[in-house]
Design a protein around this motif. Sequence first.
Motif, PDB file in Angstrom:
ATOM      1  N   TRP A  21       1.086  -1.363  -0.454  1.00  0.00           N
ATOM      2  CA  TRP A  21      -0.344   0.337   0.312  1.00  0.00           C
ATOM      3  C   TRP A  21       0.322   0.992  -0.286  1.00  0.00           C
ATOM      4  O   TRP A  21       0.219   2.404  -0.167  1.00  0.00           O
ATOM      5  CB  TRP A  21      -0.773  -0.122   1.070  1.00  0.00           C
ATOM      6  CG  TRP A  21      -2.275  -1.171   1.529  1.00  0.00           C
ATOM      7  CD1 TRP A  21      -1.553  -2.674   0.731  1.00  0.00           C
ATOM      8  CD2 TRP A  21      -2.943  -0.693   2.424  1.00  0.00           C
ATOM      9  NE1 TRP A  21      -3.034  -2.916   0.912  1.00  0.00           N
ATOM     10  CE2 TRP A  21      -3.994  -2.246   1.974  1.00  0.00           C
ATOM     11  CE3 TRP A  21      -3.391   0.062   3.228  1.00  0.00           C
ATOM     12  CZ2 TRP A  21      -4.574  -2.349   2.592  1.00  0.00           C
ATOM     13  CZ3 TRP A  21      -4.619  -0.515   3.427  1.00  0.00           C
ATOM     14  CH2 TRP A  21      -5.745  -1.650   3.222  1.00  0.00           C
ATOM     15  N   ILE A  26      -5.459   7.492  -0.537  1.00  0.00           N
ATOM     16  CA  ILE A  26      -6.745   7.370  -0.248  1.00  0.00           C
ATOM     17  C   ILE A  26      -7.809   8.813  -0.600  1.00  0.00           C
ATOM     18  O   ILE A  26      -7.007   9.390   1.010  1.00  0.00           O
ATOM     19  CB  ILE A  26      -6.885   6.713   0.685  1.00  0.00           C
ATOM     20  CG1 ILE A  26      -6.801   4.961   0.021  1.00  0.00           C
ATOM     21  CG2 ILE A  26      -8.617   6.742   1.118  1.00  0.00           C
ATOM     22  CD1 ILE A  26      -7.110   3.831   1.648  1.00  0.00           C
ATOM     23  N   CYS A  47      -0.341   4.244   3.750  1.00  0.00           N
ATOM     24  CA  CYS A  47      -0.607   4.622   2.554  1.00  0.00           C
ATOM     25  C   CYS A  47       0.242   5.932   2.153  1.00  0.00           C
ATOM     26  O   CYS A  47       0.364   6.113   2.912  1.00  0.00           O
ATOM     27  CB  CYS A  47      -2.118   4.748   2.520  1.00  0.00           C
ATOM     28  SG  CYS A  47      -3.172   3.527   2.986  1.00  0.00           S
ATOM     29  N   LEU A  70      -8.233   5.144  -4.220  1.00  0.00           N
ATOM     30  CA  LEU A  70      -9.769   4.699  -3.809  1.00  0.00           C
ATOM     31  C   LEU A  70     -10.113   5.985  -3.144  1.00  0.00           C
ATOM     32  O   LEU A  70      -9.812   6.717  -2.419  1.00  0.00           O
ATOM     33  CB  LEU A  70      -9.016   3.447  -3.200  1.00  0.00           C
ATOM     34  CG  LEU A  70     -10.399   2.884  -1.943  1.00  0.00           C
ATOM     35  CD1 LEU A  70     -11.161   2.304  -2.346  1.00  0.00           C
ATOM     36  CD2 LEU A  70      -9.294   2.144  -1.286  1.00  0.00           C
ATOM     37  N   ILE A  72     -12.977   6.076  -0.274  1.00  0.00           N
ATOM     38  CA  ILE A  72     -13.907   5.635   1.098  1.00  0.00           C
ATOM     39  C   ILE A  72     -15.276   6.818   1.007  1.00  0.00           C
ATOM     40  O   ILE A  72     -15.445   8.232   2.046  1.00  0.00           O
ATOM     41  CB  ILE A  72     -13.641   5.595   2.772  1.00  0.00           C
ATOM     42  CG1 ILE A  72     -12.271   4.248   2.132  1.00  0.00           C
ATOM     43  CG2 ILE A  72     -13.988   5.090   3.636  1.00  0.00           C
ATOM     44  CD1 ILE A  72     -11.265   4.189   3.712  1.00  0.00           C
ATOM     45  N   ILE A 135     -10.090  -2.639   1.705  1.00  0.00           N
ATOM     46  CA  ILE A 135      -9.604  -1.755   1.129  1.00  0.00           C
ATOM     47  C   ILE A 135      -8.833  -2.778   0.255  1.00  0.00           C
ATOM     48  O   ILE A 135      -8.380  -2.437  -1.042  1.00  0.00           O
ATOM     49  CB  ILE A 135      -8.661  -0.608   1.969  1.00  0.00           C
ATOM     50  CG1 ILE A 135     -10.069   0.157   2.329  1.00  0.00           C
ATOM     51  CG2 ILE A 135      -7.873  -0.095   1.318  1.00  0.00           C
ATOM     52  CD1 ILE A 135      -8.827   0.960   4.149  1.00  0.00           C
ATOM     53  N   CYS A 138     -10.079  -4.156  -2.985  1.00  0.00           N
ATOM     54  CA  CYS A 138     -10.257  -3.163  -4.176  1.00  0.00           C
ATOM     55  C   CYS A 138      -8.987  -2.812  -4.917  1.00  0.00           C
ATOM     56  O   CYS A 138      -8.868  -3.207  -5.681  1.00  0.00           O
ATOM     57  CB  CYS A 138     -10.843  -1.669  -3.198  1.00  0.00           C
ATOM     58  SG  CYS A 138     -12.463  -1.606  -3.175  1.00  0.00           S
TER      59      CYS A 138
END
Length: 462
Positions: A21, A26, A47, A70, A72, A135, A138
Amino acid sequence: MTAAKHIHTEDEPFVEAFGGWQERSILIVDDEPGMRSFLQRTLVGRCSRVEAVESVEDASVLLGLRHFDLIILDNSLPGKAGVDWLQEIRELGLHNDVVLITAFADLEIAIRALRAGAADFLLKPFRVNQILSAIGRCFDRTHLRRENFVLRRELDYHVDLGVDGLVGQSEALQPIRAAIKRLATVPSTVLITGESGTGKEIAARAMHYLSSRSGNHFVPVNCGAVAPDIIESELFGHVKGAFSGAASSREGLFFYAQGGTLFLDEVAELPLALQVKLLRVLEERKIRPVGAEREIPVDVRVIAATNRNVEEAVREGRFRQDLYYRLNVVQLHMPPLRKRIDDVPALASYFVRQLSQQLGVPPQELDSTLLASMTSYNWPGNVRELRNAIERWLILGSIPHLAPAKPSTQSDAHNGDESLDAIEKQHMLKILTETGGNKTEAARRLGVSRKTLERKCAEWGV
């Protein structure tokens, strides 16, 4: 390829996404300060970048500035439901993965979310390992989708996956090796020039795999092999209904190269209208899918290549001067095989080992007579022609067209380039005659593209 969707309601063990990651980003969209703080604390150490906003308006601004792997997204937001905003950004051409979170176990909302393109659906309150698992799934799906896409393209273009560098130690190759190592350390755009078959893509791959982007994909595209009417969609993607036949949205090559390198081979073949759009992408680092109303930030290094004389194309108005200057930040010229003839034995041995495995035939020893013929031949098709010659030799036991180059006479000694052009013409026409005028087969034997052969024939008036 459509990613499988998942509605998560149970506690599951967290498994770290393969590929890591560390380079992922994100965006959290939630109007509850406590939830934003909880998610940030959970993700910041995992991340590279985590940002949080309280509204879809603020999220839209950030998505216009930089790329996020990504989102959220809370469904219960002031002014607009998360699922409605998700539908809107999909119609605008944004393909970011989205995990929708909600406090209400509403099956209708879950169905709408998945139809709108949410990758996962979580019910509040959830545990740390639940959000991390969502996560991770994904990231895994995105990685596999991009990897599968890249592998399919490499098979389509017959790329040799085992070749990760240049073979040979000739004097002409040493500055090329040094330049590749230096260029791998910087993000600059590079224009690789040289005749067809000289290893321009191999050089580009070496730059990518020696760079900090090696953890992401190297995506090649032959601009001359894609029809002009679909090349824009191929590069930038399109949204549903953008044109006749666009039944669904589709990501472009820039999406699959995100974080990595996009290699534009035969870049001089791009239509002028697309050259304008490519220039804007290089300057703004944003793409606009066909039919989309907004631009999408991208982080892609572009390496271009051509066997054309681009400066001549600029003078003739076939290639934009501003794009040429933008691509030609650094130019790397690949020498033809005749300029590095000392590398022929090493290349031939390499291809014998590689091709005997692929063909399922025992490797054979290259005798001194054959090597002498190889090193006295001019190889107008360069390394690609040599590879094809070795393949033919392994199958048939001979290379019929291989013969020493004719020595220059006094009349043409003053112009070696013209002599080489004459040899190239003589050889290409000989192979074309042997194939009964079949340009596809002749191009295959010569180790060049059919387009190159057609262009040569046009120049010679054949």
